[in-house]
Design a protein around this motif. Structure first.
Motif, PDB file in Angstrom:
ATOM      1  N   LEU A   1      20.611  64.032  12.950  1.00  0.00           N
ATOM      2  CA  LEU A   1      21.232  64.684  14.103  1.00  0.00           C
ATOM      3  C   LEU A   1      21.256  63.758  15.314  1.00  0.00           C
ATOM      4  O   LEU A   1      22.254  63.692  16.039  1.00  0.00           O
ATOM      5  CB  LEU A   1      20.506  65.984  14.433  1.00  0.00           C
TER       6      LEU A   1
ATOM      7  N   GLU B   1      24.062  61.172  14.859  1.00  0.00           N
ATOM      8  CA  GLU B   1      25.382  61.766  15.064  1.00  0.00           C
ATOM      9  C   GLU B   1      25.626  62.049  16.548  1.00  0.00           C
ATOM     10  O   GLU B   1      26.703  61.768  17.070  1.00  0.00           O
ATOM     11  CB  GLU B   1      25.516  63.047  14.238  1.00  0.00           C
TER      12      GLU B   1
ATOM     13  N   LEU C   1      25.790  70.435  17.175  1.00  0.00           N
ATOM     14  CA  LEU C   1      24.722  69.570  16.665  1.00  0.00           C
ATOM     15  C   LEU C   1      23.443  69.738  17.485  1.00  0.00           C
ATOM     16  O   LEU C   1      22.337  69.778  16.936  1.00  0.00           O
ATOM     17  CB  LEU C   1      25.167  68.106  16.682  1.00  0.00           C
TER      18      LEU C   1
ATOM     19  N   GLN D   1      16.031  65.403  11.976  1.00  0.00           N
ATOM     20  CA  GLN D   1      16.051  64.928  13.359  1.00  0.00           C
ATOM     21  C   GLN D   1      16.778  63.588  13.454  1.00  0.00           C
ATOM     22  O   GLN D   1      17.606  63.386  14.345  1.00  0.00           O
ATOM     23  CB  GLN D   1      14.629  64.771  13.895  1.00  0.00           C
TER      24      GLN D   1
ATOM     25  N   PHE E   1      19.719  70.674  16.450  1.00  0.00           N
ATOM     26  CA  PHE E   1      18.636  69.764  16.816  1.00  0.00           C
ATOM     27  C   PHE E   1      17.503  70.518  17.504  1.00  0.00           C
ATOM     28  O   PHE E   1      16.322  70.243  17.259  1.00  0.00           O
ATOM     29  CB  PHE E   1      19.185  68.652  17.716  1.00  0.00           C
TER      30      PHE E   1
END
Length: 86
Positions: free
Chosen positions: A18, A21, A49, A15, A53
């Protein structure tokens, strides 16, 4: 189909990575100096992504990272994050 078995600590790490990012992409999407073609590719990466997530984060966390579009604004300013700034 692939599956992963993750511990709670590994889920939190996933988590975190991600989120970082996605935050970086959202920050760059607001930069007017970046070409629209590049921003389009960044949006695609963000979507991938975010899909990852959604698999590791609770729905409340996911809601903070849903992209929204504002009407009547230039393309460079359309993407916003519903997340509160810290």
């Amino acid at each position: 189909m692939l599956a992963m078995l993750l511990s709670e600590k590994e889920i939190k790490e996933m988590q975190y990575l991600l989120k970082r990012e996605m935050d970086e992409i959202l920050y760059d999407l607001r930069d007017d100096r970046i070409d629209l073609f590049i921003k389009k590719e960044m949006e695609e990466r963000y979507k991938h992504l975010f899909t990852l997530f959604k698999r590791v984060a609770p729905p409340v966390e996911c809601m903070k990272y849903i992209l929204t579009y504002q009407k009547g604004k230039g393309r460079g300013n359309q993407l916003n994050k519903n997340k509160k700034s810290n």
